[in-house]
Design a protein around this motif. Structure first.
Motif, PDB file in Angstrom:
ATOM      1  N   ALA A 186       0.790  -1.229   0.000  1.00  0.00           N
ATOM      2  CA  ALA A 186       0.000   0.000   0.000  1.00  0.00           C
ATOM      3  C   ALA A 186       0.825   1.282   0.000  1.00  0.00           C
ATOM      4  N   TYR A 190       0.961   4.447   4.871  1.00  0.00           N
ATOM      5  CA  TYR A 190       0.232   3.599   5.818  1.00  0.00           C
ATOM      6  C   TYR A 190       1.134   3.164   6.967  1.00  0.00           C
ATOM      7  N   LEU A 220      -7.552   3.715   1.841  1.00  0.00           N
ATOM      8  CA  LEU A 220      -7.513   2.433   1.132  1.00  0.00           C
ATOM      9  C   LEU A 220      -8.623   2.333   0.084  1.00  0.00           C
ATOM     10  N   LEU A 264      -4.861  -0.313  -5.893  1.00  0.00           N
ATOM     11  CA  LEU A 264      -4.863  -1.257  -4.772  1.00  0.00           C
ATOM     12  C   LEU A 264      -5.924  -2.315  -5.027  1.00  0.00           C
ATOM     13  N   PHE A 273      -5.919  -4.661  -0.094  1.00  0.00           N
ATOM     14  CA  PHE A 273      -6.776  -3.974   0.873  1.00  0.00           C
ATOM     15  C   PHE A 273      -6.878  -4.804   2.148  1.00  0.00           C
TER      16      PHE A 273
END
Length: 187
Positions: free
Chosen positions: A32, A36, A141, A150, A155
């Motif tokens: 990601a 994050y 996300l 993504l 996820f």
């Protein structure tokens, strides 16, 4: 000998925790992005600061209550001991002692009530803050998923990694605390 074993065990646990944290960090960054990982780190630091502050204040309160409870119990038991009760009656200090005992009880109740009020407000604010941080992660996300950068697999991996990251950081702090407690006994 047992303390040395505990230190060695804690050190091994600490190293395993570091490896686990590194693994989770790599997974998060790979799936990601670094943002994050930074968010996870900030949230875990804030959460551990909160836990430490709550624990310190709770210990301080328990110490205060323990001290006052011993005084309260002592004053209470004076009325049930024959010799003490006789002395209390002969010197006519029953009302005074009862007032002292009540005062101890009121101090205990007041301190517990102030602690509960304070931490109820802090917990409410804290819950909203943590929910907002977690919602921010999910929203980011979702936005990445909508852009197509993504996948659903990524996820799920990032959401799962969040909990593992928080637990890993907390575990590392606990392990460091155990090591720090045991080191003075090794000498």
């Amino acid at each position: 000998n047992n303390i040395a074993y505990n230190c060695l065990n804690s050190l091994t646990t600490f190293l395993a925790g570091i490896l686990g944290l590194i693994s989770v960090s790599i997974i998060v960054v790979k799936n990601a992005g670094i943002i994050y990982l930074i968010l996870f780190l900030v949230i875990s630091i804030l959460q551990n600061i909160y836990i430490i502050k709550f624990t310190k204040e709770n210990i301080r309160l328990m110490s205060f209550i323990d001290h006052k409870s011993r005084r309260h119990t002592y004053l209470f038991q004076l009325f049930y001991n024959r010799e003490s009760a006789r002395e209390i009656r002969s010197h006519k200090i029953g009302a005074w002692l009862e007032e002292k005992r009540d005062s101890q009880y009121e101090e205990i109740s007041h301190a517990a009530l102030l602690f509960s009020r304070k931490w109820s407000v802090i917990n409410s604010i804290w819950s909203v803050l943590m929910f907002s941080c977690e919602a921010l992660i999910v929203i980011l996300l979702i936005l990445q998923s909508q852009k197509g950068t993504l996948s659903i697999d990524q996820f799920v991996v990032v959401i799962s990694s969040y909990e593992m990251f928080i637990v890993s950081i907390t575990g590392l702090i606990d392990t460091m605390s155990n090591i720090a407690e045991n080191i003075p006994y090794l000498k």
